[in-house]
Design an enzyme around this catalytic site. Sequence first.
Site: not given
Length: 296
Positions: A7, A9, A183, A191, A251-252
């Site tokens: 993965g 990414g 987390k 978020n 940040n977004y």
Amino acid sequence: MNIVIFGSGAIGSLFGALLSNKNNVILYGRKPHVDVINREGLKIDGKTIFHKKLLATSNIKEIKTNIDLLILSVKSYDTDMALKEIEKIIDDNTILLTIQNGLDNVEKIKNEFKHKQIICGVTTHGSIFVKPGFILHTGIGATVLGELNGVVSKRIKNIVDLFNNSGIITKYSNDIEKEIWIKAIINSSINPLTTIFKCRNGYLLKNPILFNTVKFICYESVRIANSEGVNINPDDIFNKTKEVINDTSDNYSSMLQSYKKYKKTEINSINGTLIERGKKRNIDTTLNEILTLLVN
Ligand SMILES: NC(=O)c1ccc[n+]([C@@H]2O[C@H](COP(=O)([O-])OP(=O)(O)OC[C@H]3O[C@@H](n4cnc5c(N)ncnc54)[C@H](OP(=O)(O)O)[C@@H]3O)[C@@H](O)[C@H]2O)c1
């Protein structure tokens, strides 16, 4: 060490690139990304500057090496599918490390693989997949790894050393599941709100209503965690959440980034799993339910 990044990414490519300086790394990912890497090399900008050709493939059959370490870095909603592919390339000696966010990944991996093969991690690095072949490292963070059973084993120390030697600042934990919960609780409080209000993280500290909401979500999520025996102090986590918002104020959030790209988000793995766990233990999950409803 032979390492496969499953993965590749944003975060997988970053870790793969850093680990490739001292290890044999294969990036497994989607064809457009892999094609650019094979043609022009992987380019990373921002906090890490990197531009090199790496072994990369989107064809699982091309991975024929004995894999010492497989790092799982797909989004949580892809974990089930990924595990089916991973089965084809690893053996009993492969260590499987997840660095994903979310509360349901470890459970899914445990259902498919021997527990002793699995190690877990969390990382606060920030990385963005800009376009195939190009990653932006937006924030240097810390990485924590641990064995499922909490033992500080020789292999966990070795992997922590391997990460540190590759420039990924890492320590080990004797309670990695708690780190994953922490987390997730922080993510559950930041978020979805930023996604619903389409704002940068920092706005949550500026707007008094949203600031209070962050606090209430945080406390609800901690109550759920503690009902599962995790043992987290709500005030500590709320303070930590404020710290994270402050540190990432420009940040977004990753959830908002996914939302803006019309991609799926990890909300079901974060707030959705919190709801599931809370309901089992008769803990109020109202706020997590509202957030999940609004984001989905
Ligand atoms: N990015 C960060 O800064 C960061 C930091 C800490 C933790 N994390 C966590 O790490 C995980 C990965 O995040 P990310 O931001 O790196 O996500 P990402 O950029 O979407 O990377 C995942 C990559 O895996 C690919 N993929 C999914 N299933 C696959 C399959 N079966 N075969 C081949 N490739 C597959 C995806 O392709 P498609 O997009 O085409 O499906 C995507 O390119 C998440 O759980 C995230 O929360 C991320």
